[in-house]
Motif scaffolding. Structure first.
Motif, PDB file in Angstrom:
ATOM      1  N   VAL A  90       0.802  -1.221   0.000  1.00  0.00           N
ATOM      2  CA  VAL A  90       0.000   0.000   0.000  1.00  0.00           C
ATOM      3  C   VAL A  90       0.835   1.271   0.000  1.00  0.00           C
ATOM      4  O   VAL A  90       0.307   2.357  -0.219  1.00  0.00           O
ATOM      5  CB  VAL A  90      -1.001   0.035   1.179  1.00  0.00           C
ATOM      6  N   ALA A  91       2.142   1.150   0.247  1.00  0.00           N
ATOM      7  CA  ALA A  91       2.980   2.355   0.294  1.00  0.00           C
ATOM      8  C   ALA A  91       4.454   1.977   0.195  1.00  0.00           C
ATOM      9  O   ALA A  91       4.836   0.826   0.407  1.00  0.00           O
ATOM     10  CB  ALA A  91       2.733   3.126   1.593  1.00  0.00           C
ATOM     11  N   ARG A  92       5.247   2.999  -0.133  1.00  0.00           N
ATOM     12  CA  ARG A  92       6.707   2.857  -0.150  1.00  0.00           C
ATOM     13  C   ARG A  92       7.286   4.082   0.534  1.00  0.00           C
ATOM     14  O   ARG A  92       6.904   5.220   0.234  1.00  0.00           O
ATOM     15  CB  ARG A  92       7.239   2.747  -1.574  1.00  0.00           C
ATOM     16  N   ILE A  93       8.205   3.857   1.433  1.00  0.00           N
ATOM     17  CA  ILE A  93       8.852   4.954   2.142  1.00  0.00           C
ATOM     18  C   ILE A  93       9.873   5.598   1.212  1.00  0.00           C
ATOM     19  O   ILE A  93      10.639   4.906   0.545  1.00  0.00           O
ATOM     20  CB  ILE A  93       9.536   4.462   3.424  1.00  0.00           C
ATOM     21  N   GLY A  94       9.856   6.923   1.193  1.00  0.00           N
ATOM     22  CA  GLY A  94      10.796   7.672   0.377  1.00  0.00           C
ATOM     23  C   GLY A  94      11.835   8.368   1.252  1.00  0.00           C
ATOM     24  O   GLY A  94      12.123   7.942   2.371  1.00  0.00           O
ATOM     25  N   ALA A  95      12.362   9.434   0.753  1.00  0.00           N
ATOM     26  CA  ALA A  95      13.431  10.180   1.424  1.00  0.00           C
ATOM     27  C   ALA A  95      12.939  10.827   2.710  1.00  0.00           C
ATOM     28  O   ALA A  95      11.750  11.055   2.912  1.00  0.00           O
ATOM     29  CB  ALA A  95      13.961  11.256   0.477  1.00  0.00           C
ATOM     30  N   ALA A  96      13.890  11.133   3.575  1.00  0.00           N
ATOM     31  CA  ALA A  96      13.596  11.869   4.803  1.00  0.00           C
ATOM     32  C   ALA A  96      13.089  13.254   4.433  1.00  0.00           C
ATOM     33  O   ALA A  96      13.431  13.809   3.381  1.00  0.00           O
ATOM     34  CB  ALA A  96      14.846  11.967   5.667  1.00  0.00           C
ATOM     35  N   HIS A  97      12.258  13.819   5.317  1.00  0.00           N
ATOM     36  CA  HIS A  97      11.703  15.152   5.100  1.00  0.00           C
ATOM     37  C   HIS A  97      11.920  15.945   6.384  1.00  0.00           C
ATOM     38  O   HIS A  97      11.274  15.672   7.391  1.00  0.00           O
ATOM     39  CB  HIS A  97      10.209  15.049   4.755  1.00  0.00           C
ATOM     40  N   GLY A  98      12.828  16.876   6.357  1.00  0.00           N
ATOM     41  CA  GLY A  98      13.116  17.670   7.546  1.00  0.00           C
ATOM     42  C   GLY A  98      14.066  16.947   8.485  1.00  0.00           C
ATOM     43  O   GLY A  98      14.679  15.950   8.121  1.00  0.00           O
ATOM     44  N   VAL A  99      14.165  17.457   9.714  1.00  0.00           N
ATOM     45  CA  VAL A  99      15.153  16.925  10.659  1.00  0.00           C
ATOM     46  C   VAL A  99      14.537  16.161  11.828  1.00  0.00           C
ATOM     47  O   VAL A  99      15.251  15.629  12.668  1.00  0.00           O
ATOM     48  CB  VAL A  99      16.053  18.059  11.212  1.00  0.00           C
ATOM     49  N   ARG A 100      13.212  16.067  11.903  1.00  0.00           N
ATOM     50  CA  ARG A 100      12.561  15.451  13.065  1.00  0.00           C
ATOM     51  C   ARG A 100      11.973  14.068  12.776  1.00  0.00           C
ATOM     52  O   ARG A 100      11.056  13.629  13.453  1.00  0.00           O
ATOM     53  CB  ARG A 100      11.461  16.374  13.574  1.00  0.00           C
ATOM     54  N   GLY A 101      12.469  13.388  11.756  1.00  0.00           N
ATOM     55  CA  GLY A 101      12.035  12.022  11.507  1.00  0.00           C
ATOM     56  C   GLY A 101      10.899  11.864  10.516  1.00  0.00           C
ATOM     57  O   GLY A 101      10.475  10.745  10.243  1.00  0.00           O
ATOM     58  N   ALA A 102      10.390  12.967   9.985  1.00  0.00           N
ATOM     59  CA  ALA A 102       9.333  12.857   8.970  1.00  0.00           C
ATOM     60  C   ALA A 102       9.948  12.293   7.688  1.00  0.00           C
ATOM     61  O   ALA A 102      11.158  12.377   7.458  1.00  0.00           O
ATOM     62  CB  ALA A 102       8.697  14.213   8.708  1.00  0.00           C
ATOM     63  N   LEU A 103       9.098  11.699   6.862  1.00  0.00           N
ATOM     64  CA  LEU A 103       9.582  11.132   5.607  1.00  0.00           C
ATOM     65  C   LEU A 103       8.501  11.219   4.544  1.00  0.00           C
ATOM     66  O   LEU A 103       7.333  11.444   4.842  1.00  0.00           O
ATOM     67  CB  LEU A 103      10.026   9.674   5.820  1.00  0.00           C
ATOM     68  N   LYS A 104       8.936  11.065   3.311  1.00  0.00           N
ATOM     69  CA  LYS A 104       7.985  11.020   2.206  1.00  0.00           C
ATOM     70  C   LYS A 104       7.410   9.616   2.151  1.00  0.00           C
ATOM     71  O   LYS A 104       8.134   8.636   2.314  1.00  0.00           O
ATOM     72  CB  LYS A 104       8.668  11.361   0.880  1.00  0.00           C
ATOM     73  N   LEU A 105       6.108   9.532   1.942  1.00  0.00           N
ATOM     74  CA  LEU A 105       5.440   8.246   1.855  1.00  0.00           C
ATOM     75  C   LEU A 105       4.622   8.220   0.569  1.00  0.00           C
ATOM     76  O   LEU A 105       3.713   9.024   0.395  1.00  0.00           O
ATOM     77  CB  LEU A 105       4.538   8.035   3.079  1.00  0.00           C
ATOM     78  N   TRP A 106       5.010   7.342  -0.340  1.00  0.00           N
ATOM     79  CA  TRP A 106       4.327   7.205  -1.618  1.00  0.00           C
ATOM     80  C   TRP A 106       3.269   6.127  -1.456  1.00  0.00           C
ATOM     81  O   TRP A 106       3.590   4.968  -1.182  1.00  0.00           O
ATOM     82  CB  TRP A 106       5.324   6.827  -2.715  1.00  0.00           C
ATOM     83  N   THR A 107       1.998   6.488  -1.568  1.00  0.00           N
ATOM     84  CA  THR A 107       0.926   5.528  -1.335  1.00  0.00           C
ATOM     85  C   THR A 107       0.357   5.007  -2.644  1.00  0.00           C
ATOM     86  O   THR A 107       0.393   5.686  -3.668  1.00  0.00           O
ATOM     87  CB  THR A 107      -0.203   6.149  -0.502  1.00  0.00           C
ATOM     88  N   PHE A 108      -0.171   3.795  -2.576  1.00  0.00           N
ATOM     89  CA  PHE A 108      -0.761   3.146  -3.742  1.00  0.00           C
ATOM     90  C   PHE A 108      -2.240   2.862  -3.486  1.00  0.00           C
ATOM     91  O   PHE A 108      -2.788   1.873  -3.941  1.00  0.00           O
ATOM     92  CB  PHE A 108      -0.015   1.847  -4.059  1.00  0.00           C
ATOM     93  N   THR A 109      -2.870   3.731  -2.727  1.00  0.00           N
ATOM     94  CA  THR A 109      -4.275   3.586  -2.382  1.00  0.00           C
ATOM     95  C   THR A 109      -5.076   4.687  -3.051  1.00  0.00           C
ATOM     96  O   THR A 109      -4.537   5.759  -3.354  1.00  0.00           O
ATOM     97  CB  THR A 109      -4.463   3.670  -0.857  1.00  0.00           C
ATOM     98  N   GLU A 110      -6.361   4.417  -3.276  1.00  0.00           N
ATOM     99  CA  GLU A 110      -7.214   5.420  -3.911  1.00  0.00           C
ATOM    100  C   GLU A 110      -7.227   6.709  -3.091  1.00  0.00           C
ATOM    101  O   GLU A 110      -7.087   7.798  -3.616  1.00  0.00           O
ATOM    102  CB  GLU A 110      -8.633   4.861  -4.072  1.00  0.00           C
ATOM    103  N   ASP A 111      -7.389   6.582  -1.777  1.00  0.00           N
ATOM    104  CA  ASP A 111      -7.298   7.707  -0.856  1.00  0.00           C
ATOM    105  C   ASP A 111      -5.940   7.614  -0.177  1.00  0.00           C
ATOM    106  O   ASP A 111      -5.712   6.714   0.636  1.00  0.00           O
ATOM    107  CB  ASP A 111      -8.422   7.642   0.175  1.00  0.00           C
ATOM    108  N   PRO A 112      -5.001   8.512  -0.487  1.00  0.00           N
ATOM    109  CA  PRO A 112      -3.656   8.409   0.089  1.00  0.00           C
ATOM    110  C   PRO A 112      -3.641   8.344   1.618  1.00  0.00           C
ATOM    111  O   PRO A 112      -2.837   7.632   2.198  1.00  0.00           O
ATOM    112  CB  PRO A 112      -2.950   9.664  -0.411  1.00  0.00           C
ATOM    113  N   LEU A 113      -4.543   9.054   2.279  1.00  0.00           N
ATOM    114  CA  LEU A 113      -4.547   9.079   3.737  1.00  0.00           C
ATOM    115  C   LEU A 113      -5.130   7.804   4.353  1.00  0.00           C
ATOM    116  O   LEU A 113      -5.060   7.613   5.569  1.00  0.00           O
ATOM    117  CB  LEU A 113      -5.311  10.307   4.235  1.00  0.00           C
TER     118      LEU A 113
END
Length: 175
Positions: A7-30
């Motif tokens: 349902v998803a693939r983790i991408g690159a880090a986003h910022g300095v507090r542990g957030a990351l890009k999340l590429w979703t494969f669902t109709e509703d990303p959330l």
């Protein structure tokens, strides 16, 4: 038991507090937040999405236990799965790509071409991969023109084969 669904693939880090890009494969990303813990394909690791917001073509998400950029960077590229039964049921004319794996591929005359072994997306649209009984696999665009019928209950997909594959025609414009 059905195979887990990616349902998803983790991408690159986003910022300095542990957030990351999340590429979703669902109709509703959330929707990935509602499935509960997401696991790696082998089930060895589990991740819980604690927050997510939409960005350009992906989510910016935080995962429980990931608090630094370095921790987020180590997760880049990991695919996340859920059990098939956690996903919503499909309508009669809908299916998940995972439902197609293993189906027979036939041409419009119902002659066997092989079996569906994967559905890929390299960024320009879905590609269906078919393994014939012998020889190289076929990679074809997964469009209504090429795949006019998907019959999951019947265990087959119908493929409209191109009349001529470029480069295979012995008579060319050079003649």
């Amino acid at each position: 038991m059905a195979a887990p669904i990616c349902v998803a693939r983790i991408g690159a880090a986003h910022g300095v507090r542990g957030a990351l890009k999340l590429w979703t494969f669902t109709e509703d990303p959330l929707a990935v937040k509602a499935y509960g813990p997401l696991v790696t394909k082998d089930g060895a690791r589990q991740f819980e999405v604690t927050s997510a917001r939409e960005a350009k073509g992906h989510l910016v998400a935080t995962l429980k236990g990931v608090a630094t950029r370095e921790e987020a960077e180590r997760l880049n590229g990991i695919e996340l799965y859920v059990a098939r039964e956690k996903l919503p049921d499909t309508d009669e004319d809908e299916y998940y790509h995972a439902d197609l794996i293993g189906l027979a591929a036939v041409n419009t005359a119902n002659e066997p071409l092989g079996r569906v072994i994967a559905i890929h997306n390299f960024g320009a649209g879905d590609i269906i991969e078919i393994a014939p009984p012998s020889g190289s696999t076929l990679l074809l665009p997964f469009t209504n023109a090429v795949v006019p019928m998907v019959d999951v209950p019947g265990g087959r997909v119908v493929i409209e084969m191109p009349d001529e594959i470029e480069g295979d025609n012995p008579s060319s414009a050079d003649d």
